[in-house]
Design an enzyme around this catalytic site. Structure first.
Site, short mmCIF file in Angstrom:
data_model
loop_
_atom_site.label_atom_id
_atom_site.label_comp_id
_atom_site.label_asym_id
_atom_site.label_seq_id
_atom_site.Cartn_x
_atom_site.Cartn_y
_atom_site.Cartn_z
N LEU A 174 0.82 -1.20 0.00
CA LEU A 174 0.00 0.00 0.00
C LEU A 174 0.86 1.25 0.00
O LEU A 174 0.59 2.21 -0.74
CB LEU A 174 -0.95 -0.01 1.20
N ALA A 193 2.95 -2.42 9.22
CA ALA A 193 2.40 -3.49 10.07
C ALA A 193 3.30 -4.70 10.01
O ALA A 193 4.08 -4.88 9.06
CB ALA A 193 0.99 -3.87 9.61
N TYR A 194 3.20 -5.53 11.03
CA TYR A 194 3.81 -6.86 11.01
C TYR A 194 2.78 -7.77 10.37
O TYR A 194 1.74 -8.06 10.95
CB TYR A 194 4.12 -7.31 12.44
N THR A 229 -7.39 -4.64 9.17
CA THR A 229 -7.53 -5.88 8.43
C THR A 229 -8.81 -6.64 8.77
O THR A 229 -9.39 -6.49 9.85
CB THR A 229 -6.33 -6.80 8.74
N TYR A 286 -1.82 -12.28 14.79
CA TYR A 286 -1.85 -11.13 13.87
C TYR A 286 -3.15 -10.36 14.03
O TYR A 286 -3.15 -9.13 14.20
CB TYR A 286 -1.67 -11.62 12.44
#
Length: 286
Positions: free
Chosen positions: A13, A61-62, A102, A126
């Site tokens: 992104l 992010a991870y 997400t 996550y």
């Protein structure tokens, strides 16, 4: 001229926002791990010292979903703790935050498009860490935007689309999960939506902070998506359907990831392209 900071600039992104940025009147600063280590709270504060922005778009992010199961500490530091730090800085400096989240904050147990008001129930580290990040934003900032998305692919970085295209050239057969359903999201489309939101907020045309959902239109399984990619490139690889149970992973994935996008479309007058149209555009470039 608006000053906009984009974190995670080397991700899918962030890269697409960078690609679109020359067509905007804004001044962008793009940072990734080298410039601002989200795993280090003091590094985040040091980066913001002496700097002022109008917007922060937090794409960082991870995202290693399975690795997060074994390294939950790092996943939480980046997806939760760092988000809280950034939100606190935005509060202090009066910066508007657009935070990307997400579909993994949901368990995917239903069969109807998931609205922003649905109760989160993440299945994985996550998902839990991303939900914790959302909660930091909502607690600290009344004027922030949280945009949840799913099944992201891009001309940049690693993603399902590129992986299938690569493997289908190397193998005679592929097994792909058929019982996980969602809506593929072209990161360039999402980048355009984020810039549209910023433009409408800046001009005073519309400013309605909160949680929004965005993916491309349409619904498909990972299996059918793989078939589409293989057929597009006219590759001889045979794709076979397998179940989630047959494809063992450390993290549990939601089986139904279709997000309800009516709120975003209504609030900002955005027309969302179908995944087919956007994927073909992406595949031509890849």
């Amino acid at each position: 001229m608006l000053k906009i900071l984009v974190t995670g600039s080397k991700g899918q992104l962030g890269s697409e926002i960078k690609y679109l940025s020359p067509s905007t009147p804004y001044q962008f600063t793009f940072v990734d791990l080298e410039e601002m280590d989200l795993g280090d709270e003091s590094a985040i504060h040091r980066f913001f010292e002496g700097k002022q922005f109008d917007f922060v778009i937090n794409c960082a992010a991870y995202t290693a979903v399975d690795k997060a199961e074994e390294d939950s500490s790092l996943a939480y530091r980046i997806n939760s703790d760092a988000v809280g730090v950034i939100a606190g800085i935005c509060l202090e400096k009066k910066i508007r935050l657009i935070h990307i989240s997400t579909d993994y904050v949901f368990d995917g147990a239903g069969n109807q498009p998931i609205a922003e008001t649905a109760k989160p129930s993440p299945l994985s580290v996550y998902g839990k860490s991303k939900l914790a990040g959302e909660q930091h934003v909502l607690k600290l900032l009344k004027d922030a935007y949280i945009i949840r998305t799913a099944w992201v692919y891009s001309t940049f970085g690693k993603n399902f689309v590129k992986t299938i295209a690569k493997l289908a050239r190397e193998r005679e057969t592929l097994g792909v999960v058929y019982d996980q359903i969602g809506s593929p999201t072209y990161a360039r489309d999402l980048a355009g939506v984020i810039l549209t939101v910023i433009r409408k907020v800046e001009t005073g045309e519309k400013d309605s902070p909160g949680i929004y959902h965005y993916t491309n239109e349409g619904v498909i399984s990972w299996y059918d998506l793989a078939i589409f990619i293989v057929d597009h490139y006219k590759l001889p690889c045979r794709v076979s359907p397998i179940t989630t149970e047959e494809y063992k992973t450390l993290a549990v994935r939601p089986k139904f990831s279709v997000l309800d996008k009516r709120k975003l479309k209504s609030a900002f007058g955005i027309e969302i392209p179908h995944w087919y149209e956007s994927l073909v555009n992406c595949l031509r470039q890849v």
